[in-house]
Design a protein around this motif. Sequence first.
Motif, PDB file in Angstrom:
ATOM      1  N   VAL A 176       0.843  -1.197   0.000  1.00  0.00           N
ATOM      2  CA  VAL A 176       0.000   0.000   0.000  1.00  0.00           C
ATOM      3  C   VAL A 176       0.876   1.245   0.000  1.00  0.00           C
ATOM      4  O   VAL A 176       0.633   2.198  -0.750  1.00  0.00           O
ATOM      5  CB  VAL A 176      -0.944   0.000   1.220  1.00  0.00           C
ATOM      6  N   ARG A 177       1.907   1.262   0.828  1.00  0.00           N
ATOM      7  CA  ARG A 177       2.800   2.418   0.886  1.00  0.00           C
ATOM      8  C   ARG A 177       3.493   2.645  -0.451  1.00  0.00           C
ATOM      9  O   ARG A 177       3.649   3.780  -0.898  1.00  0.00           O
ATOM     10  CB  ARG A 177       3.837   2.210   1.988  1.00  0.00           C
ATOM     11  N   ARG A 178       3.880   1.559  -1.102  1.00  0.00           N
ATOM     12  CA  ARG A 178       4.549   1.702  -2.402  1.00  0.00           C
ATOM     13  C   ARG A 178       3.614   2.291  -3.447  1.00  0.00           C
ATOM     14  O   ARG A 178       4.009   3.127  -4.248  1.00  0.00           O
ATOM     15  CB  ARG A 178       5.064   0.333  -2.855  1.00  0.00           C
ATOM     16  N   ARG A 179       2.351   1.864  -3.424  1.00  0.00           N
ATOM     17  CA  ARG A 179       1.388   2.398  -4.387  1.00  0.00           C
ATOM     18  C   ARG A 179       1.077   3.870  -4.102  1.00  0.00           C
ATOM     19  O   ARG A 179       0.874   4.661  -5.022  1.00  0.00           O
ATOM     20  CB  ARG A 179       0.118   1.556  -4.376  1.00  0.00           C
ATOM     21  N   MET A 181       3.143   6.013  -2.768  1.00  0.00           N
ATOM     22  CA  MET A 181       4.313   6.813  -3.104  1.00  0.00           C
ATOM     23  C   MET A 181       4.576   6.877  -4.603  1.00  0.00           C
ATOM     24  O   MET A 181       4.984   7.906  -5.131  1.00  0.00           O
ATOM     25  CB  MET A 181       5.540   6.255  -2.380  1.00  0.00           C
ATOM     26  N   PHE A 182       4.324   5.763  -5.309  1.00  0.00           N
ATOM     27  CA  PHE A 182       4.729   5.687  -6.709  1.00  0.00           C
ATOM     28  C   PHE A 182       3.572   5.482  -7.675  1.00  0.00           C
ATOM     29  O   PHE A 182       3.780   5.360  -8.881  1.00  0.00           O
ATOM     30  CB  PHE A 182       5.745   4.552  -6.894  1.00  0.00           C
ATOM     31  N   GLY A 183       2.334   5.420  -7.165  1.00  0.00           N
ATOM     32  CA  GLY A 183       1.178   5.294  -8.034  1.00  0.00           C
ATOM     33  C   GLY A 183       0.751   3.850  -8.239  1.00  0.00           C
ATOM     34  O   GLY A 183       1.467   2.912  -7.887  1.00  0.00           O
ATOM     35  N   PRO A 184      -0.447   3.654  -8.804  1.00  0.00           N
ATOM     36  CA  PRO A 184      -0.999   2.305  -8.959  1.00  0.00           C
ATOM     37  C   PRO A 184      -0.195   1.418  -9.897  1.00  0.00           C
ATOM     38  O   PRO A 184      -0.332   0.198  -9.856  1.00  0.00           O
ATOM     39  CB  PRO A 184      -2.413   2.562  -9.518  1.00  0.00           C
ATOM     40  N   GLN A 185       0.645   2.008 -10.750  1.00  0.00           N
ATOM     41  CA  GLN A 185       1.445   1.207 -11.680  1.00  0.00           C
ATOM     42  C   GLN A 185       2.814   0.851 -11.099  1.00  0.00           C
ATOM     43  O   GLN A 185       3.657   0.305 -11.818  1.00  0.00           O
ATOM     44  CB  GLN A 185       1.635   1.976 -12.998  1.00  0.00           C
ATOM     45  N   ALA A 186       3.016   1.136  -9.826  1.00  0.00           N
ATOM     46  CA  ALA A 186       4.310   0.851  -9.210  1.00  0.00           C
ATOM     47  C   ALA A 186       4.602  -0.640  -9.267  1.00  0.00           C
ATOM     48  O   ALA A 186       3.707  -1.483  -9.126  1.00  0.00           O
ATOM     49  CB  ALA A 186       4.315   1.322  -7.750  1.00  0.00           C
ATOM     50  N   HIS A 187       5.872  -0.953  -9.479  1.00  0.00           N
ATOM     51  CA  HIS A 187       6.282  -2.357  -9.517  1.00  0.00           C
ATOM     52  C   HIS A 187       6.082  -2.985  -8.145  1.00  0.00           C
ATOM     53  O   HIS A 187       6.521  -2.451  -7.136  1.00  0.00           O
ATOM     54  CB  HIS A 187       7.746  -2.478  -9.920  1.00  0.00           C
ATOM     55  N   VAL A 188       5.399  -4.127  -8.107  1.00  0.00           N
ATOM     56  CA  VAL A 188       5.145  -4.832  -6.866  1.00  0.00           C
ATOM     57  C   VAL A 188       5.753  -6.224  -6.975  1.00  0.00           C
ATOM     58  O   VAL A 188       5.317  -7.029  -7.789  1.00  0.00           O
ATOM     59  CB  VAL A 188       3.633  -4.954  -6.581  1.00  0.00           C
TER      60      VAL A 188
END
Length: 198
Positions: A176-179, A181-188
Amino acid sequence: QPLRMSWPRNVSLTTAPGHPMKIEDIAPLSTAHLVKSIDLNHHGTLFAGRMTEWTVETAFLTARTALNCDPSRIVCVRVHGMDFTKSVGGGETFCLEGRVAYVGRTSLSIYVEGYMPTATSERIHATGGFVSFVHVHDGHGGKPIPHGLVVEPPTEEGMVKDMWDMMEQSRRTRLVRRRVMFGPQAHVPQVTPAAPTQ
């Protein structure tokens, strides 16, 4: 309260490749250090950085033993949830015990307890924390690949399940934090638990 668990020892991992096993069946791994003057901080007690170094070292040895793979394929990605609850003086024997706490498809997390032993079986708890690793194609920035260790998520209430659930929650929070910070297309990265084979 620090995490304290009783796990079976000297367990032989004889399950067939890809066959799910219980996380309790993975034996813990222990290391020990004599606390020398070079390990002390300005207070005259064990430096937190040295304690963390030994924690990561023990966690790596535990992960390497559990995966039974080339050590160059294991990369440390996260040290988290560490606490320092008691100072350790020079000349003390400082022991650490690592246990597999969570297993994903390409990753696994190790819980390490640091303690001072006594003449009895009692432990004087000093620190505890988690270290997470990813299994990669090679040790030089390679792509994460499945490690092949298949573990059934624990279902019985107790410390083992609590720790597994804690790692699951921590993973969701990071995603959730990554999304955010970097948006819904962030690499997960894919670190979901390995599904038991049928």
